[in-house]
Design a protein around this motif. Sequence first.
Motif, PDB file in Angstrom:
ATOM      1  N   GLU A   1       0.503  -1.056   0.020  1.00 60.27           N
ATOM      2  CA  GLU A   1      -0.232   0.116  -0.270  1.00 60.27           C
ATOM      3  C   GLU A   1       0.800   1.340  -0.130  1.00 60.27           C
ATOM      4  O   GLU A   1       0.375   2.397   0.295  1.00 60.27           O
TER       5      GLU A   1
ATOM      6  N   SER B   1       2.379   4.628  -0.656  1.00 55.08           N
ATOM      7  CA  SER B   1       2.040   5.550  -1.535  1.00 55.08           C
ATOM      8  C   SER B   1       3.224   6.319  -2.179  1.00 55.08           C
ATOM      9  O   SER B   1       3.882   6.753  -1.399  1.00 55.08           O
TER      10      SER B   1
ATOM     11  N   GLY C   1      -3.617  12.651  -7.364  1.00 56.44           N
ATOM     12  CA  GLY C   1      -5.199  12.733  -6.978  1.00 56.44           C
ATOM     13  C   GLY C   1      -5.763  13.941  -7.242  1.00 56.44           C
ATOM     14  O   GLY C   1      -7.059  14.027  -7.351  1.00 56.44           O
TER      15      GLY C   1
ATOM     16  N   GLU D   1     -12.604   9.447  -6.241  1.00 57.46           N
ATOM     17  CA  GLU D   1     -12.599   8.681  -4.895  1.00 57.46           C
ATOM     18  C   GLU D   1     -11.976   7.251  -5.352  1.00 57.46           C
ATOM     19  O   GLU D   1     -11.491   6.669  -4.381  1.00 57.46           O
TER      20      GLU D   1
ATOM     21  N   ARG E   1      -7.018   5.121  -7.620  1.00 53.96           N
ATOM     22  CA  ARG E   1      -6.123   4.711  -6.498  1.00 53.96           C
ATOM     23  C   ARG E   1      -4.505   4.700  -7.368  1.00 53.96           C
ATOM     24  O   ARG E   1      -4.527   4.045  -8.291  1.00 53.96           O
TER      25      ARG E   1
ATOM     26  N   ALA F   1     -13.427   0.680  -9.567  1.00 53.91           N
ATOM     27  CA  ALA F   1     -12.517   1.333  -9.203  1.00 53.91           C
ATOM     28  C   ALA F   1     -11.181   0.917 -10.250  1.00 53.91           C
ATOM     29  O   ALA F   1     -11.206   0.280 -11.043  1.00 53.91           O
TER      30      ALA F   1
ATOM     31  N   THR G   1      -7.192   1.595 -10.691  1.00 48.07           N
ATOM     32  CA  THR G   1      -5.757   1.424 -10.015  1.00 48.07           C
ATOM     33  C   THR G   1      -5.002   1.851 -11.213  1.00 48.07           C
ATOM     34  O   THR G   1      -4.693   1.066 -12.142  1.00 48.07           O
TER      35      THR G   1
END
Length: 739
Positions: A7, A9, A17, A29, A32, A57, A59
């Motif tokens: 995870e 970042s 973002g 939102e 990712r 979503a 990614t």
Amino acid sequence: MTTGDGERSPAWAEAAGGLAHRVLGPVAEAVRFVPLEEAGRGRAERRGYEYEAGRGALTIAATDGVSASVALHHYLRERCGLSVGWDTLLPLRPGSLPDAPPSRGSARVREGYYLNFCTFSYTMPYWDWPDWEREIDWMALHGITMPLAVTGHEAALRTAYSRLGLEDKAIREFLGGPGYLPFQFMGCLDGFAGPLPSSWINAHADLGKRILDRERALGMAPVLPAFTGHVPQEVAAGAGRAGHRDWQGFGTWVLDPSDPLYERIGAEIARAQIELFGTDHRYAADPFIEMIPVEADPAFPGRVAAATLDGLRAADPDAVWVMQAWPFSYQGEFWTEERVTAFLGAIPDDRMLVADLWAEHDPQWTRFDGFSGKPWLWCALLNFGGRTDPVADLRAVPPAVDAALAAPNPPTGLGLSMEATRNNPVFFELVADQLWNRVPDVEAWLDAFVVQRYGEGGWTAGLQAAWRGLLDTVYDARGLRIFPEQFNGVITAPPSYEWITVRPDLNGLERLRADTARALWYRPDALAAAWERLIGVAERHRDLLDGPLGHDLTEVGIAYMARVADRLHLDTVEHAVRSGGASAPRADRFLRVFGDLDRMLACRDEYTFRHWEAKALSWASGPAEREVLLDNARRVITAWGPAASPLLDDYAGRHWAGLVGGYYRDRWRLWAEGLDRAVAAPGPEHEARLREALVERAELFLRDGPAPSPDDLGGLAAESRRLFTAYAGGGGSPFARPS
């Protein structure tokens, strides 16, 4: 997908973002960002991304923030049929993020370069943070990694010259007007159209920092300005040796590279800039640009090169000099192979990056064998001064890029080096696309461009047909030199009787006919058909007009009406010559074009002079600043320099409401009033009287500005249809019958 540690970042994720939220709205939102590490591919050498979407979503794994932004844009284009252009209405607000299998991309080149010193004068001199934030987002989405960044450089110059002992008033007078600062930075002029307000310097230092912070947060490495040898006269007077040079009637002083002051001032400016703005170790300096060196010795440019780099390295040992190859093109007779070799040879290969500024038309990399091994950038310029009508040779761009990339010393990057933005977006989108993808088929690329530009719907087939028509007309300028001195329509050109006063015979008229024909290399009825298709879509889908369709409809209307004006001008002249006078009815029809076109332009804010002027005045903090800003905004688009000087008159001429139906029409009315006399008794006195009247008109515009727009305007679709009916349909076309 191959991503980094769980995870974790990446440093650029927050900036990426924020961009995603501005582009997508709340659905961002579900996006990712994670780091991408790929075995066998060094992050510093190759940019790349992977994306995958499922269950609402998305990614994105990327090597850096710009690649992540490119990945987002590619996903939107490939999976949602949406692109983000200069005039796209944001946020896009898609209802959801459609599923997408794992997809990956790799940059074809290491760098994407952007902007030209001139762009900061012809497009963005009066921009504020919202304008810049939108532009930086566009840059990231299109793969720009190395933008030129000159906003606020005046603060570094003030700091440096203050340390050298100059008073603040003298420094601000040297810097000149805010609208002309980029030309000051290039060393072309100083002390013109100013003085520079202190409030401007302070506010733009803050704006410049904010721009650079955002660009760096996304992983860009901005290029900052550097010393060119150009100094205030007070400094030149106290130097051991200095030269005087001329650019378009403006005189400036430059230090001799052997003078220790040259390196000292270069280092002082670089230090001040690093203190204010930080550095990514890339500095743009063009010691000659459009001026012949003050010494003819072939070795002299090399001495200038060495002194320039020495000054930079004294402040930043890691400095790399970014230089435009424009002088080699603009003054090719002077810049012989011997001189260019001596100049480039004075700089180690790892300390210079050459921008081949006009490579789509006049590539210098082929002339100088890939710049003697220096890293270089293939750049597309196209737009000089802010040309507002569409024109390009689209089909020639991909082969030119492919040929450069296949060369023994290929470019390390591709660039967009236009003198003004917000014009011909299809051309610049095509170039930018090739940072990441080869374009083997322009027609197929264009069909996809149309879908993504407007969104897919019942209008798609009609708009694709319209754009195919544009590709075969205004965007099929094969081999043409699209340059202001050779490619001006009459609307924005200074009126003249030269064709009859200088050559009072048929040869002058033949030259005028040839000039008119040269600007119309395609069938006008084919352009009219494309224009009508755009109008038809606008009438049926008016909700599209606030976005890119409104811009494109306006551009195509300008393209057609500019050629109408050319034809009616020639018609007026030919009738006057045949009849020995009595040109008034023809001249009236010619002048009517200006008012009719002005009405259409007034329907779109960015095509109004008032919009430009209001942006300039937004920076005024008092009456003195207001006076300088008004003068600069009005002057650079019209007279450019002193009103009495013809040298740069109308170089940055625009098809804008308030100019077309006011300033330009008034000038051509003066021409029409004297036409019959000039034809009846040819002589230089007519041209002299006209020139005097034009200078008076320019001075009046600089004082009073444009007339207000009509208050009875219809919408853009209605005004476009009215123009089409009057000049292209129903027998109204001036091309349909002999004059």
